[in-house]
Motif scaffolding. Sequence first.
Motif, PDB file in Angstrom:
ATOM      1  N   TYR B 222     -42.440 -82.089  41.480  1.00  0.00           N
ATOM      2  CA  TYR B 222     -41.547 -83.181  41.140  1.00  0.00           C
ATOM      3  C   TYR B 222     -40.674 -82.815  39.940  1.00  0.00           C
ATOM      4  O   TYR B 222     -39.464 -83.025  39.951  1.00  0.00           O
ATOM      5  CB  TYR B 222     -42.377 -84.428  40.842  1.00  0.00           C
ATOM      6  CG  TYR B 222     -41.573 -85.651  40.537  1.00  0.00           C
ATOM      7  CD1 TYR B 222     -41.031 -86.419  41.569  1.00  0.00           C
ATOM      8  CD2 TYR B 222     -41.352 -86.044  39.225  1.00  0.00           C
ATOM      9  CE1 TYR B 222     -40.286 -87.541  41.298  1.00  0.00           C
ATOM     10  CE2 TYR B 222     -40.606 -87.167  38.942  1.00  0.00           C
ATOM     11  CZ  TYR B 222     -40.078 -87.907  39.978  1.00  0.00           C
ATOM     12  OH  TYR B 222     -39.338 -89.026  39.710  1.00  0.00           O
ATOM     13  N   ASN B 223     -41.292 -82.225  38.946  1.00  0.00           N
ATOM     14  CA  ASN B 223     -40.558 -81.934  37.711  1.00  0.00           C
ATOM     15  C   ASN B 223     -39.783 -80.632  37.766  1.00  0.00           C
ATOM     16  O   ASN B 223     -38.753 -80.505  37.124  1.00  0.00           O
ATOM     17  CB  ASN B 223     -41.524 -81.881  36.525  1.00  0.00           C
ATOM     18  CG  ASN B 223     -42.083 -83.251  36.209  1.00  0.00           C
ATOM     19  OD1 ASN B 223     -41.411 -84.258  36.438  1.00  0.00           O
ATOM     20  ND2 ASN B 223     -43.312 -83.302  35.728  1.00  0.00           N
ATOM     21  N   HIS B 224     -40.304 -79.666  38.482  1.00  0.00           N
ATOM     22  CA  HIS B 224     -39.649 -78.361  38.502  1.00  0.00           C
ATOM     23  C   HIS B 224     -39.475 -77.854  39.923  1.00  0.00           C
ATOM     24  O   HIS B 224     -40.118 -76.880  40.310  1.00  0.00           O
ATOM     25  CB  HIS B 224     -40.465 -77.343  37.686  1.00  0.00           C
ATOM     26  CG  HIS B 224     -40.733 -77.801  36.295  1.00  0.00           C
ATOM     27  ND1 HIS B 224     -39.740 -77.869  35.338  1.00  0.00           N
ATOM     28  CD2 HIS B 224     -41.866 -78.243  35.693  1.00  0.00           C
ATOM     29  CE1 HIS B 224     -40.270 -78.323  34.210  1.00  0.00           C
ATOM     30  NE2 HIS B 224     -41.554 -78.564  34.394  1.00  0.00           N
ATOM     31  N   MET B 239     -33.470 -87.125  45.068  1.00  0.00           N
ATOM     32  CA  MET B 239     -32.654 -86.633  43.952  1.00  0.00           C
ATOM     33  C   MET B 239     -31.167 -86.674  44.330  1.00  0.00           C
ATOM     34  O   MET B 239     -30.799 -86.465  45.473  1.00  0.00           O
ATOM     35  CB  MET B 239     -33.071 -85.191  43.639  1.00  0.00           C
ATOM     36  CG  MET B 239     -32.400 -84.593  42.424  1.00  0.00           C
ATOM     37  SD  MET B 239     -32.842 -82.852  42.223  1.00  0.00           S
ATOM     38  CE  MET B 239     -34.375 -82.954  41.335  1.00  0.00           C
ATOM     39  N   ILE B 284     -29.980 -84.725  39.691  1.00  0.00           N
ATOM     40  CA  ILE B 284     -30.597 -85.673  38.758  1.00  0.00           C
ATOM     41  C   ILE B 284     -31.299 -86.756  39.574  1.00  0.00           C
ATOM     42  O   ILE B 284     -30.771 -87.226  40.581  1.00  0.00           O
ATOM     43  CB  ILE B 284     -29.542 -86.273  37.794  1.00  0.00           C
ATOM     44  CG1 ILE B 284     -30.196 -87.119  36.694  1.00  0.00           C
ATOM     45  CG2 ILE B 284     -28.501 -87.101  38.527  1.00  0.00           C
ATOM     46  CD1 ILE B 284     -30.770 -86.284  35.574  1.00  0.00           C
ATOM     47  N   ARG B 285     -32.515 -87.108  39.187  1.00  0.00           N
ATOM     48  CA  ARG B 285     -33.253 -88.134  39.938  1.00  0.00           C
ATOM     49  C   ARG B 285     -32.754 -89.528  39.562  1.00  0.00           C
ATOM     50  O   ARG B 285     -32.339 -89.752  38.425  1.00  0.00           O
ATOM     51  CB  ARG B 285     -34.742 -88.032  39.646  1.00  0.00           C
ATOM     52  CG  ARG B 285     -35.341 -86.741  40.129  1.00  0.00           C
ATOM     53  CD  ARG B 285     -36.847 -86.807  40.182  1.00  0.00           C
ATOM     54  NE  ARG B 285     -37.377 -85.527  40.621  1.00  0.00           N
ATOM     55  CZ  ARG B 285     -37.451 -85.154  41.893  1.00  0.00           C
ATOM     56  NH1 ARG B 285     -37.031 -85.987  42.840  1.00  0.00           N
ATOM     57  NH2 ARG B 285     -37.929 -83.973  42.224  1.00  0.00           N
ATOM     58  N   ASP B 288     -33.828 -90.976  36.360  1.00  0.00           N
ATOM     59  CA  ASP B 288     -33.364 -90.336  35.128  1.00  0.00           C
ATOM     60  C   ASP B 288     -31.926 -90.732  34.798  1.00  0.00           C
ATOM     61  O   ASP B 288     -31.298 -90.158  33.915  1.00  0.00           O
ATOM     62  CB  ASP B 288     -33.486 -88.816  35.251  1.00  0.00           C
ATOM     63  CG  ASP B 288     -34.934 -88.397  35.439  1.00  0.00           C
ATOM     64  OD1 ASP B 288     -35.820 -89.081  34.887  1.00  0.00           O
ATOM     65  OD2 ASP B 288     -35.188 -87.415  36.164  1.00  0.00           O
ATOM     66  N   ASN B 348     -30.645 -88.294  31.634  1.00  0.00           N
ATOM     67  CA  ASN B 348     -31.590 -87.726  30.686  1.00  0.00           C
ATOM     68  C   ASN B 348     -31.431 -86.204  30.716  1.00  0.00           C
ATOM     69  O   ASN B 348     -31.792 -85.561  31.694  1.00  0.00           O
ATOM     70  CB  ASN B 348     -33.003 -88.136  31.099  1.00  0.00           C
ATOM     71  CG  ASN B 348     -34.060 -87.574  30.183  1.00  0.00           C
ATOM     72  OD1 ASN B 348     -33.775 -86.692  29.360  1.00  0.00           O
ATOM     73  ND2 ASN B 348     -35.270 -88.067  30.332  1.00  0.00           N
ATOM     74  N   HIS B 350     -32.985 -83.757  29.459  1.00  0.00           N
ATOM     75  CA  HIS B 350     -34.185 -82.931  29.615  1.00  0.00           C
ATOM     76  C   HIS B 350     -34.644 -82.876  31.060  1.00  0.00           C
ATOM     77  O   HIS B 350     -35.469 -82.055  31.426  1.00  0.00           O
ATOM     78  CB  HIS B 350     -35.319 -83.477  28.738  1.00  0.00           C
ATOM     79  CG  HIS B 350     -34.926 -83.562  27.301  1.00  0.00           C
ATOM     80  ND1 HIS B 350     -34.745 -82.440  26.519  1.00  0.00           N
ATOM     81  CD2 HIS B 350     -34.617 -84.627  26.511  1.00  0.00           C
ATOM     82  CE1 HIS B 350     -34.368 -82.809  25.319  1.00  0.00           C
ATOM     83  NE2 HIS B 350     -34.274 -84.131  25.288  1.00  0.00           N
ATOM     84  N   ARG B 351     -34.128 -83.787  31.856  1.00  0.00           N
ATOM     85  CA  ARG B 351     -34.577 -83.833  33.247  1.00  0.00           C
ATOM     86  C   ARG B 351     -33.431 -83.547  34.214  1.00  0.00           C
ATOM     87  O   ARG B 351     -33.488 -83.904  35.377  1.00  0.00           O
ATOM     88  CB  ARG B 351     -35.206 -85.192  33.537  1.00  0.00           C
ATOM     89  CG  ARG B 351     -36.378 -85.473  32.569  1.00  0.00           C
ATOM     90  CD  ARG B 351     -37.096 -86.734  32.931  1.00  0.00           C
ATOM     91  NE  ARG B 351     -37.623 -86.666  34.273  1.00  0.00           N
ATOM     92  CZ  ARG B 351     -38.822 -86.173  34.582  1.00  0.00           C
ATOM     93  NH1 ARG B 351     -39.609 -85.710  33.650  1.00  0.00           N
ATOM     94  NH2 ARG B 351     -39.225 -86.159  35.813  1.00  0.00           N
ATOM     95  N   HIS B 353     -31.241 -80.998  36.521  1.00  0.00           N
ATOM     96  CA  HIS B 353     -31.525 -79.758  37.252  1.00  0.00           C
ATOM     97  C   HIS B 353     -30.210 -79.126  37.663  1.00  0.00           C
ATOM     98  O   HIS B 353     -29.246 -79.818  37.979  1.00  0.00           O
ATOM     99  CB  HIS B 353     -32.338 -80.045  38.523  1.00  0.00           C
ATOM    100  CG  HIS B 353     -33.610 -80.765  38.255  1.00  0.00           C
ATOM    101  ND1 HIS B 353     -34.803 -80.128  38.045  1.00  0.00           N
ATOM    102  CD2 HIS B 353     -33.882 -82.097  38.155  1.00  0.00           C
ATOM    103  CE1 HIS B 353     -35.757 -81.015  37.831  1.00  0.00           C
ATOM    104  NE2 HIS B 353     -35.220 -82.230  37.892  1.00  0.00           N
ATOM    105  N   ARG B 364     -33.705 -72.058  35.914  1.00  0.00           N
ATOM    106  CA  ARG B 364     -34.754 -72.573  35.048  1.00  0.00           C
ATOM    107  C   ARG B 364     -34.550 -72.204  33.601  1.00  0.00           C
ATOM    108  O   ARG B 364     -34.109 -71.095  33.296  1.00  0.00           O
ATOM    109  CB  ARG B 364     -36.112 -71.988  35.485  1.00  0.00           C
ATOM    110  CG  ARG B 364     -36.571 -72.453  36.848  1.00  0.00           C
ATOM    111  CD  ARG B 364     -37.424 -73.702  36.703  1.00  0.00           C
ATOM    112  NE  ARG B 364     -37.935 -74.133  38.003  1.00  0.00           N
ATOM    113  CZ  ARG B 364     -39.087 -73.740  38.482  1.00  0.00           C
ATOM    114  NH1 ARG B 364     -39.829 -72.890  37.817  1.00  0.00           N
ATOM    115  NH2 ARG B 364     -39.501 -74.192  39.639  1.00  0.00           N
TER     116      ARG B 364
END
Lengths: 283, 365
Positions: B222-224, B239, B284-285, B288, B348, B350-351, B353, B364
């Motif tokens: 989910y995060n990466h 996303m 971006i989700r 976020d 956000n 930090h989140r 991609h 990454r």
Amino acid sequence: MIEGAIWRRWVFFYIPLALFLIFLLFPFYWMLITTFRPDGELYRPWRAANYTPFWTWNPTLDHIKYLFRETMFATWLWNTMFIATASTIISLICGVLAGYALARLNFPFAGSLGTGIFITYLVPQTLLFIPLSEIIRNYKLGDTPWSLILTYPTFLIPFCTWLMMGYFKAVPKELEECARIDGASRWQAMLYIIIPVAIPGILSAGIFAFTLSWNEFIYALVFLSSPEQKTVPVGVVSELIRGDVFFWGPLMAGALLGSIPVAIAYSFFVEHYVSGLTGSVKG
Amino acid sequence: MATVSIRGVHKRYDDFHAVKGVSLEIKDKEFVVLVGPSGCGKTTTLRMVAGLETITEGTILIGDTVVNELPPMDRDIAMVFQNYALYPHMSVYDNMAFGLKMRKFDKAEIKRRVSEAADILGIKDHLHRKPRQLSGGQRQRVALGRAIVRNPQVFLFDEPLSNLDAKLRVQMRVELKKLHQRLGTTAVYVTHDQVEAMTLGDRVVVMKDGLIQQVGEPLELYNHPANKYVGGFIGSPAMNFADVTIAQNGSGLVASNSAMNIGVPEHLAAPLGPHVGRPATFGIRPEDLRLADGSEPAHHTFEAVVEVAEQLGSEILLDVSCGPSSMVASVDPTVRVKPGEKIRLAFNPHRAHFFDGKTEMAVRG
Ligand SMILES: Nc1ncnc2c1ncn2[C@@H]1O[C@H](COP(=O)(O)OP(=O)(O)OP(=O)(O)O)[C@@H](O)[C@H]1O
Ligand SMILES: [Mg+2]
């Protein structure tokens, strides 16, 4: 069911249904009435004043008595029963195994083999009896029940195979796979899972095979000659039609009594038989 | 209990390459979920582990044994099928006992195990019934019971819940999880439902077109997400993506297209360096994104037009268009916006991609 006004229901449902039923059932009624009609009425000219073709006031058992006393009808019945049962059993065993193999084992040319088997079913008996009679003579099987028990499967096995193949294909593959994972060998999976599930299909194949061999005429006519070996269809026709004289009463009595076992077989299995044709297997 | 190792496995049907080199090490007691769209080769992979499908290339080990040539019965596995595959002519008891009978367990032991399993699954009262007299959920339990009575080394599940209605599916999902915690048997579970995958799996394997896209714990996926496909597949609503071009802007990088011009977050600036002047995808989700309130730097916001607002009570899903791309933003339920209204969304940093425009692989930090 047909929706709407009553007249629509009559015109589109009841009347067509009634016509259809009359068309189908009239021959049986004719057979029945002729069986019990005394000879005097049977041969009465149709212009006679008291001519009553559709019913009789003097039912008689004479024709049935004649059948059992003057002909070997009881023997014919027994012969037919024995031959039909034996050839049905042989064909069912072969048909179930072959149908299973064609439906489930992935071997090369399974598809074309299946079609090939079906094509043999289409070869007309009127042609096939010529080479078969040669074979029967060579093996000295002529005029014995075995001549029929061994030749009926030539058309019964393709028939049963084809029917069972379709049925096995409708049984979910997962049932067998699950059994194999559960620890059953291929044989055990077939024996304990697939065949029990396919019982309705096997019953319908059996009834059809039994009826086909019970009614079979050409092979029985060609391969059997002495009266005590004959089957009902051949016996009735060859012994009760002499030249151009038709013994209508006993003929119809023979036909009636001959169709009773088949009718019993049908009605006995009818429930299984119907569900067999619709192939209803629920997982 | 056992490990399962899938090493470089291929499956070719006559003219179709269904599985194209799958490698996966499944640990003892692990619950691994294979997830992916229809036709991606999940079932085929599972069936190769079960022994129901021959392996074209590669090896599969259960424990330390290479099972490539082993028939299903000798692999000591149990499988639950999508359509349950209950034996229709047998009672529930006989369905569950069949595997034990085939393996020649004695009567008392069979009885003990079946009633124990029936107890766990709450189907004790139905043991004498035929499968057709059971509801979907009960059939599902019987299928599970049939798998657990044998106490196999590995459970294989092929979309076991997909025939149940939504509510029952959630309930059975929880029960499956409990069952696994209690028995601790290694399990491989196939589904195309990413929620099921996220909630059940210790690790989740995302597949597409016969290839593994990413393997990881649910949160890691989910995060990466490793690539754009995984990013879009995991998470609901999915996303958001926008095609952008990366450009140098003073000391930092910007990502821009006709409708947005955003600053690349600092932690991604270095890895995105080589991408300057090339297309990329910004991801971006929905959760976020929020409405900009002026507290955030302007280069972490962009403008969008509201098309539809879906009030869900706990949140509002805003379907917005942002130039060529449409996006979904999950915002505070108290927000009042009208369709057609121009708003400013903040993301956000930090989140955020970024995915390579060509390979679609994640960039990454
Ligand atoms: N027996 C077969 N012969 C030829 N192709 C097959 C066969 N079985 C499966 N395939 C093909 O292999 C691919 C993968 O199938 P598979 O059943 O593994 O998909 P899946 O990921 O389980 O999809 P779903 O979620 O729809 O169940 C599909 O494209 C399918 O068409
Ligand atoms: Mg599948």
